[in-house]
Design a protein around this motif. Structure first.
Motif, PDB file in Angstrom:
ATOM      1  N   VAL A  97     -21.763  44.413   0.627  1.00  0.00           N
ATOM      2  CA  VAL A  97     -22.400  43.376   0.216  1.00  0.00           C
ATOM      3  C   VAL A  97     -22.152  42.781  -1.010  1.00  0.00           C
ATOM      4  CG1 VAL A  97     -24.541  42.173   0.267  1.00  0.00           C
ATOM      5  CG2 VAL A  97     -24.321  43.770   1.963  1.00  0.00           C
ATOM      6  N   ASP A 299     -29.196  40.525   8.583  1.00  0.00           N
ATOM      7  CA  ASP A 299     -29.407  40.768   7.355  1.00  0.00           C
ATOM      8  C   ASP A 299     -30.874  41.623   7.157  1.00  0.00           C
ATOM      9  OD1 ASP A 299     -29.847  40.934   4.706  1.00  0.00           O
ATOM     10  OD2 ASP A 299     -29.275  39.029   4.297  1.00  0.00           O
ATOM     11  N   ASN A 303     -28.916  46.441   3.938  1.00  0.00           N
ATOM     12  CA  ASN A 303     -27.651  46.288   4.273  1.00  0.00           C
ATOM     13  C   ASN A 303     -27.501  45.223   5.696  1.00  0.00           C
ATOM     14  OD1 ASN A 303     -28.550  47.299   7.240  1.00  0.00           O
ATOM     15  ND2 ASN A 303     -28.472  49.399   6.077  1.00  0.00           N
TER      16      ASN A 303
END
Length: 328
Positions: A97, A299, A303
């Motif tokens: 991310v 979301d 993670n």
């Protein structure tokens, strides 16, 4: 609160369709050779018995957990089949991310495309397993349920069979067996464009017979990845799948058997609508959620979980399939 990142613009139906179009992942053996001519979406999560009967000429028998489903006497008390969906998840770590956020949209889209390719490979492997299963006129779904697995079987009807009565000692005897198999298909109007897929031992026997053949009466030549014996192409096949419950490797064609199939028969592959409200919300219309692959994300703060769904359904034509057990 964890990082929030919006991946929705990379996972629209149009984007996923484009990823699939550009994907290097392709259908495998029996999916490609039997079911690639008639692939379409179906705007419902269920499939009509009438449409199956149109293809096979038979009303399929549906069995779950070893027991017939909704059968009243000799008459089926239902008219729809609900195939089981494929549901896959994959996780993007915090590092993934952060890297995506730092590198921008191009990097994000590349990573998403790689994940879609991974999901597509899993879906196509499952479709190939269904295609292999369908070679005996029925398909078996292994459904993961609380406490283990359940089975969901759709029986489309009996395939043809013409077993060898003795080991073929000459190429002419092998050719006669192929001719007899073809005749079985012709009894139901098939047999015009056949390919025979041979197990390992059967193909080895054919190689030996071919090497020893010195005559000219039977056409014999290497072609299209196999051997033309007269007007019939015989191909070796090593396509397999792994049973999700037993972990056993299942061969498409057993070593001592071969299967002749008319490729012009109307085998169908349908991707049914995803019965998920997120898919409906994204697609806007019910018909638009019929797709080979639906991908969304959750979301979770630390993670991001990517989730893919697909609902493939194969419809074989049992009368266009003839098996033979060969004494080798």
């Amino acid at each position: 609160m964890g990082f929030q990142i919006d991946l929705s613009k990379f996972l629209t139906p149009a984007k996923v369709k484009d990823y699939i179009k550009r994907s290097p992942v392709n259908p495998r053996v029996f999916t490609k050779e039997l079911y690639s001519k008639d692939v379409d979406t179906h705007p419902s999560p269920v499939y009509s018995m009438a449409e199956i009967q149109e293809v096979t000429g038979n009303v399929p028998l549906v069995v779950r957990g070893g027991e017939p489903v909704n059968v009243a006497g000799d008459k089926l008390a239902f008219s729809l089949i609900e195939p089981q969906p494929i549901d896959i998840t994959d996780t993007l770590s915090a590092v993934d991310v952060m890297n995506m956020m730092a590198l921008g949209d191009v990097a994000i889209e590349k990573l998403i495309q790689e994940k879609v390719n991974k999901f597509r490979r899993i879906v196509l492997n499952t479709v190939e397993a269904l295609a292999i299963d369908s070679l005996d006129g029925k398909i078996n779904y292994k459904m993961k349920v609380q406490g283990g697995y359940d089975t969901f079987e759709v029986n489309f009807g009996e395939t043809k069979r013409k077993d060898a009565s003795a080991k073929p000692e000459k190429l002419s005897e092998f050719y006669k067996l192929l001719t007899a198999m073809k005749l079985e298909l012709q009894k139901d109007g098939y047999g015009n464009n056949v390919v025979t897929y041979a197990g390992v031992d059967v193909y080895g026997l054919l190689l030996d017979l071919s090497n020893n053949y010195t005559g000219k009466a039977i056409r014999l030549e290497m072609a299209n990845g196999g051997i033309m014996v007269g007007d019939v192409l015989v191909k070796p096949v090593n396509s397999v799948y792994t049973d999700p419950q037993t972990k056993a490797v299942v061969k498409a064609v057993p070593d001592d058997q071969m299967v002749m199939i008319d490729l012009d028969a109307p085998f169908r592959l349908r991707y049914l609508a995803i019965d998920d409200l997120r898919a409906l919300k994204q697609a806007r219309t019910a018909s638009a959620i019929a797709t080979p692959l639906f991908v969304t994300y959750n979301d979770k703060g630390k993670n991001i979980e990517l989730e893919a769904q697909s609902k493939p359904f194969v419809i074989p034509v049992p009368q266009a399939i003839c098996w033979s057990k060969v004494i080798v």
